[in-house]
Motif scaffolding. Structure first.
Motif, PDB file in Angstrom:
ATOM      1  N   VAL A 276       0.869  -1.176   0.000  1.00  0.00           N
ATOM      2  CA  VAL A 276       0.000   0.000   0.000  1.00  0.00           C
ATOM      3  C   VAL A 276       0.905   1.225   0.000  1.00  0.00           C
ATOM      4  CG1 VAL A 276      -1.714   1.335   1.278  1.00  0.00           C
ATOM      5  CG2 VAL A 276      -1.913  -1.158   1.160  1.00  0.00           C
ATOM      6  N   VAL A 277       0.667   2.133  -0.952  1.00  0.00           N
ATOM      7  CA  VAL A 277       1.485   3.344  -1.054  1.00  0.00           C
ATOM      8  C   VAL A 277       0.581   4.562  -1.088  1.00  0.00           C
ATOM      9  CG1 VAL A 277       3.263   2.071  -2.343  1.00  0.00           C
ATOM     10  CG2 VAL A 277       1.549   3.415  -3.576  1.00  0.00           C
ATOM     11  N   PRO A 278       1.068   5.708  -0.624  1.00  0.00           N
ATOM     12  CA  PRO A 278       0.251   6.930  -0.701  1.00  0.00           C
ATOM     13  C   PRO A 278       0.022   7.330  -2.148  1.00  0.00           C
ATOM     14  CG  PRO A 278       2.135   7.205   0.780  1.00  0.00           C
ATOM     15  CD  PRO A 278       2.363   5.943   0.030  1.00  0.00           C
ATOM     16  N   CYS A 279      -1.147   7.879  -2.432  1.00  0.00           N
ATOM     17  CA  CYS A 279      -1.411   8.440  -3.751  1.00  0.00           C
ATOM     18  C   CYS A 279      -0.575   9.702  -3.952  1.00  0.00           C
ATOM     19  CB  CYS A 279      -2.885   8.799  -3.903  1.00  0.00           C
ATOM     20  SG  CYS A 279      -3.961   7.385  -4.176  1.00  0.00           S
ATOM     21  N   LEU A 280      -0.072   9.869  -5.135  1.00  0.00           N
ATOM     22  CA  LEU A 280       0.633  11.087  -5.496  1.00  0.00           C
ATOM     23  C   LEU A 280      -0.296  11.983  -6.301  1.00  0.00           C
ATOM     24  CD1 LEU A 280       4.036   9.512  -6.596  1.00  0.00           C
ATOM     25  CD2 LEU A 280       3.540  10.702  -4.443  1.00  0.00           C
ATOM     26  N   ALA A 281      -0.106  13.284  -6.168  1.00  0.00           N
ATOM     27  CA  ALA A 281      -0.925  14.234  -6.921  1.00  0.00           C
ATOM     28  C   ALA A 281      -0.533  14.217  -8.382  1.00  0.00           C
ATOM     29  CB  ALA A 281      -0.752  15.633  -6.344  1.00  0.00           C
ATOM     30  N   GLY A 282      -1.448  14.688  -9.225  1.00  0.00           N
ATOM     31  CA  GLY A 282      -1.124  14.818 -10.633  1.00  0.00           C
ATOM     32  C   GLY A 282      -1.900  13.859 -11.507  1.00  0.00           C
ATOM     33  N   ALA A 283      -1.620  13.943 -12.814  1.00  0.00           N
ATOM     34  CA  ALA A 283      -2.330  13.124 -13.793  1.00  0.00           C
ATOM     35  C   ALA A 283      -1.339  12.603 -14.823  1.00  0.00           C
ATOM     36  CB  ALA A 283      -3.407  13.957 -14.484  1.00  0.00           C
ATOM     37  N   HIS A 284      -1.736  11.487 -15.477  1.00  0.00           N
ATOM     38  CA  HIS A 284      -0.928  10.961 -16.572  1.00  0.00           C
ATOM     39  C   HIS A 284      -1.065  11.891 -17.773  1.00  0.00           C
ATOM     40  CE1 HIS A 284      -0.464   7.368 -14.225  1.00  0.00           C
ATOM     41  NE2 HIS A 284      -1.741   7.048 -14.306  1.00  0.00           N
ATOM     42  N   PRO A 285       0.031  12.202 -18.447  1.00  0.00           N
ATOM     43  CA  PRO A 285      -0.078  13.091 -19.610  1.00  0.00           C
ATOM     44  C   PRO A 285      -0.605  12.355 -20.835  1.00  0.00           C
ATOM     45  CG  PRO A 285       2.206  12.418 -19.310  1.00  0.00           C
ATOM     46  CD  PRO A 285       1.437  11.837 -18.148  1.00  0.00           C
ATOM     47  N   GLN A 286      -1.501  12.987 -21.568  1.00  0.00           N
ATOM     48  CA  GLN A 286      -1.950  12.437 -22.844  1.00  0.00           C
ATOM     49  C   GLN A 286      -0.946  12.745 -23.944  1.00  0.00           C
ATOM     50  OE1 GLN A 286      -4.733  10.453 -23.078  1.00  0.00           O
ATOM     51  NE2 GLN A 286      -4.656  10.672 -20.850  1.00  0.00           N
ATOM     52  N   GLN A 287      -0.292  13.880 -23.830  1.00  0.00           N
ATOM     53  CA  GLN A 287       0.758  14.274 -24.757  1.00  0.00           C
ATOM     54  C   GLN A 287       1.926  14.823 -23.946  1.00  0.00           C
ATOM     55  OE1 GLN A 287       0.662  13.764 -27.999  1.00  0.00           O
ATOM     56  NE2 GLN A 287      -1.489  13.137 -28.149  1.00  0.00           N
ATOM     57  N   THR A 288       3.120  14.750 -24.512  1.00  0.00           N
ATOM     58  CA  THR A 288       4.284  15.320 -23.845  1.00  0.00           C
ATOM     59  C   THR A 288       4.771  16.542 -24.614  1.00  0.00           C
ATOM     60  OG1 THR A 288       5.849  13.930 -25.072  1.00  0.00           O
ATOM     61  CG2 THR A 288       4.988  13.050 -22.997  1.00  0.00           C
ATOM     62  N   THR A 289       5.527  17.378 -23.915  1.00  0.00           N
ATOM     63  CA  THR A 289       6.138  18.554 -24.527  1.00  0.00           C
ATOM     64  C   THR A 289       7.649  18.416 -24.430  1.00  0.00           C
ATOM     65  OG1 THR A 289       6.219  19.794 -22.449  1.00  0.00           O
ATOM     66  CG2 THR A 289       4.175  19.960 -23.756  1.00  0.00           C
ATOM     67  N   GLN A 290       8.368  19.285 -25.132  1.00  0.00           N
ATOM     68  CA  GLN A 290       9.823  19.268 -25.035  1.00  0.00           C
ATOM     69  C   GLN A 290      10.265  19.556 -23.599  1.00  0.00           C
ATOM     70  OE1 GLN A 290      12.078  21.435 -27.976  1.00  0.00           O
ATOM     71  NE2 GLN A 290      10.676  20.898 -29.634  1.00  0.00           N
ATOM     72  N   ALA A 291       9.565  20.455 -22.918  1.00  0.00           N
ATOM     73  CA  ALA A 291       9.931  20.776 -21.539  1.00  0.00           C
ATOM     74  C   ALA A 291       9.745  19.562 -20.632  1.00  0.00           C
ATOM     75  CB  ALA A 291       9.090  21.955 -21.032  1.00  0.00           C
ATOM     76  N   MET A 292       8.682  18.807 -20.842  1.00  0.00           N
ATOM     77  CA  MET A 292       8.455  17.603 -20.050  1.00  0.00           C
ATOM     78  C   MET A 292       9.539  16.553 -20.345  1.00  0.00           C
ATOM     79  SD  MET A 292       4.309  17.433 -20.487  1.00  0.00           S
ATOM     80  CE  MET A 292       4.065  15.895 -19.603  1.00  0.00           C
ATOM     81  N   CYS A 293       9.922  16.441 -21.609  1.00  0.00           N
ATOM     82  CA  CYS A 293      10.981  15.495 -21.962  1.00  0.00           C
ATOM     83  C   CYS A 293      12.299  15.885 -21.301  1.00  0.00           C
ATOM     84  CB  CYS A 293      11.137  15.424 -23.475  1.00  0.00           C
ATOM     85  SG  CYS A 293       9.734  14.629 -24.308  1.00  0.00           S
ATOM     86  N   TYR A 294      12.583  17.181 -21.247  1.00  0.00           N
ATOM     87  CA  TYR A 294      13.794  17.643 -20.559  1.00  0.00           C
ATOM     88  C   TYR A 294      13.740  17.252 -19.089  1.00  0.00           C
ATOM     89  CZ  TYR A 294      17.471  20.811 -18.899  1.00  0.00           C
ATOM     90  OH  TYR A 294      18.615  21.334 -18.319  1.00  0.00           O
ATOM     91  N   GLU A 295      12.583  17.481 -18.444  1.00  0.00           N
ATOM     92  CA  GLU A 295      12.481  17.201 -17.006  1.00  0.00           C
ATOM     93  C   GLU A 295      12.567  15.711 -16.711  1.00  0.00           C
ATOM     94  OE1 GLU A 295       9.766  18.250 -13.054  1.00  0.00           O
ATOM     95  OE2 GLU A 295       9.256  19.125 -14.997  1.00  0.00           O
ATOM     96  N   ILE A 296      11.919  14.879 -17.534  1.00  0.00           N
ATOM     97  CA  ILE A 296      11.987  13.443 -17.254  1.00  0.00           C
ATOM     98  C   ILE A 296      13.392  12.933 -17.529  1.00  0.00           C
ATOM     99  CG2 ILE A 296      11.294  12.545 -19.514  1.00  0.00           C
ATOM    100  CD1 ILE A 296      10.112  11.274 -16.083  1.00  0.00           C
ATOM    101  N   GLY A 297      14.092  13.535 -18.489  1.00  0.00           N
ATOM    102  CA  GLY A 297      15.483  13.164 -18.729  1.00  0.00           C
ATOM    103  C   GLY A 297      16.354  13.460 -17.515  1.00  0.00           C
ATOM    104  N   ALA A 298      16.204  14.656 -16.959  1.00  0.00           N
ATOM    105  CA  ALA A 298      16.970  15.014 -15.770  1.00  0.00           C
ATOM    106  C   ALA A 298      16.617  14.105 -14.596  1.00  0.00           C
ATOM    107  CB  ALA A 298      16.704  16.475 -15.405  1.00  0.00           C
ATOM    108  N   SER A 299      15.339  13.767 -14.451  1.00  0.00           N
ATOM    109  CA  SER A 299      14.909  12.903 -13.345  1.00  0.00           C
ATOM    110  C   SER A 299      15.482  11.500 -13.479  1.00  0.00           C
ATOM    111  CB  SER A 299      13.377  12.849 -13.289  1.00  0.00           C
ATOM    112  OG  SER A 299      12.835  14.122 -13.029  1.00  0.00           O
ATOM    113  N   LEU A 300      15.523  10.986 -14.700  1.00  0.00           N
ATOM    114  CA  LEU A 300      16.086   9.652 -14.892  1.00  0.00           C
ATOM    115  C   LEU A 300      17.568   9.636 -14.545  1.00  0.00           C
ATOM    116  CD1 LEU A 300      15.271   6.792 -15.862  1.00  0.00           C
ATOM    117  CD2 LEU A 300      16.185   7.420 -18.102  1.00  0.00           C
ATOM    118  N   ALA A 301      18.280  10.702 -14.878  1.00  0.00           N
ATOM    119  CA  ALA A 301      19.696  10.782 -14.517  1.00  0.00           C
ATOM    120  C   ALA A 301      19.877  10.820 -13.002  1.00  0.00           C
ATOM    121  CB  ALA A 301      20.330  12.012 -15.157  1.00  0.00           C
ATOM    122  N   VAL A 302      19.016  11.571 -12.303  1.00  0.00           N
ATOM    123  CA  VAL A 302      19.080  11.602 -10.828  1.00  0.00           C
ATOM    124  C   VAL A 302      18.821  10.208 -10.269  1.00  0.00           C
ATOM    125  CG1 VAL A 302      17.934  12.492  -8.753  1.00  0.00           C
ATOM    126  CG2 VAL A 302      18.470  14.040 -10.650  1.00  0.00           C
TER     127      VAL A 302
END
Length: 407
Positions: free
Chosen positions: A106-132
């Motif tokens: 059992v885990v706490p729910c996180l806020a937010g929603a699944h994206p239907q489309q991605t943007t370049q800014a989102m791709c940049y952020e997920i890239g940085a997050s994967l590196a972290v």
């Protein structure tokens, strides 16, 4: 994710109590294809809200899920993850209930929603997050004790290939062989997510200010080449998947891939071997998920899994993405990059050429660019930095197809 195992409300209440959660209602989550998941509404939730996600892991053994809990605790505070609750009735720190030889968390729910489309800014952020994620999990050593074994995809390949049309089987075999030919021993490895699709992320989707709020589904964390994890994530975040009304189109966006790689390298620079391997890894990653979807269909059929709660993703989409990436690999394999230097008067390309040097022929543009970096500070070259240029030539083709005149 799909619901395969059915539980009663009494069972939900008993399990939730062990995690210190007051159960009111379980709501099935039907997206995904591997585990059984429900939102848990508690006695304290109002207006139909839900505070937790209850997961029953259909395939992974409980020992693997305990490892996952340690990984999530390691990432907690550095990335937006939902760390599993610990059991309130256990003397030792424990995150898993065993039921019918399956694990429950059992885990706490996180806020937010699944994206239907991605943007370049989102791709940049997920890239940085994967590196972290890659950098942070290096602290868990030896890594093999925390990651689950990689799935034997070669077995699935061998089973499925015998039923494929010849062109599909050849595509899969060619990509697999090209992957095998990579200098795999030189590529950095560590604990990787290996399933970072957009539907495993949550975002605050306020237009123009999209912000990552959750990373989900750490059941596949394994020791693998970082560039494979990069390729898996790029394949989904940088592809627009058309729905049935759009003919289920597969549109890969290379500008989004550039943004992703810029984000990743802002936290962890890629090595030259990783950069050279990435095109093949993109194709191999698509093959793996092509096989994964075929494997789900196989097990649904052999185990009699049916019903509205069972979701099956189209394997043909991943086949088409694999073919797209492979076409780029083949083009690169049949192209050479010629590096030359022209010494223009006053280093001005509008002036006459005073001297010309053929510096080298390279298999990739990146290698030619690296040669420029090496030479541009050398005597002579440093005085004429504008003289470098790279030309791409396809092999076995005439690049000047007509004659020329002489005066």
């Amino acid at each position: 994710m799909s619901v395969y195992t059915q539980l009663t409300d009494d069972q939900f209440a008993t399990f939730c109590q062990r995690f210190g959660v007051s159960f009111k209602r379980a709501i099935p989550i039907t997206q995904g294809i591997k585990n059984s998941n429900w939102f848990i509404q508690t006695a304290d939730d109002v207006d139909g809200a839900h505070s937790y996600v209850f997961t029953l892991f259909e395939e992974r053994p409980p020992e693997d899920i305990e490892k996952m809990a340690v990984i999530l605790n390691q990432l907690d505070g550095k990335l937006p993850v939902a760390a599993p609750l610990s059991l309130v009735d256990s003397a030792e720190k424990c995150y898993v209930i065993r039921y019918d030889d399956k694990a429950i968390t059992v885990v706490p729910c996180l806020a937010g929603a699944h994206p239907q489309q991605t943007t370049q800014a989102m791709c940049y952020e997920i890239g940085a997050s994967l590196a972290v994620l890659h950098e942070t999990l290096q602290q868990l050593q030896p890594a093999e004790q925390y990651g689950v074994p990689l799935y034997p995809w070669s077995d699935v390949r061998d089973r499925e290939r015998q039923f494929m049309p010849g062109d599909e089987a050849k595509l899969m075999s060619d990509i697999w062989q090209s992957y095998t030919n990579l200098p795999l021993a030189t590529l950095p490895k560590g604990l990787c997510h290996l399933d970072m699709f957009a539907d495993n992320t949550l975002w605050n989707l306020q237009k123009g200010e999209e912000r990552l709020t959750g990373l989900l589904d750490f059941t596949e964390v394994s020791v693998e080449h970082y560039v494979m994890d990069i390729a898996i994530t790029i394949n989904d975040f940088c592809t627009t998947w058309g729905d049935a009304e759009q003919g289920e189109s597969v549109n890969f966006d290379r500008s989004k891939m550039t943004a992703f790689l810029q984000g990743y390298e802002s936290k962890r620079p890629l090595g030259e071997d990783e950069k050279r391997a990435l095109p093949v890894m993109l194709a191999k990653a698509a093959v793996i998920f092509w096989l994964l979807r075929l494997n789900v269909i196989h097990y649904n059929r052999t185990e009699g899994r049916t019903g509205d709660n069972i979701m099956v993703k189209n394997p043909d989409l991943m086949k088409r993405l694999a073919a797209y990436h492979w076409s780029h690999v083949e083009k690169a394999q049949n192209t050479v990059f010629v590096l030359e230097h022209a010494r223009y008067k006053d280093d001005d390309k509008d002036n006459d050429v005073e001297d010309f040097k053929l510096i080298g022929v390279f298999s990739t543009e990146a290698e030619a660019q690296a040669a420029i970096e090496q030479l541009k500070s050398q005597p002579g070259f440093k005085d004429y930095p504008n003289g470098f240029h790279i030309d791409a030539y396809p092999l076995n083709q005439i690049n000047w197809s007509s004659g020329f005149g002489c005066n």
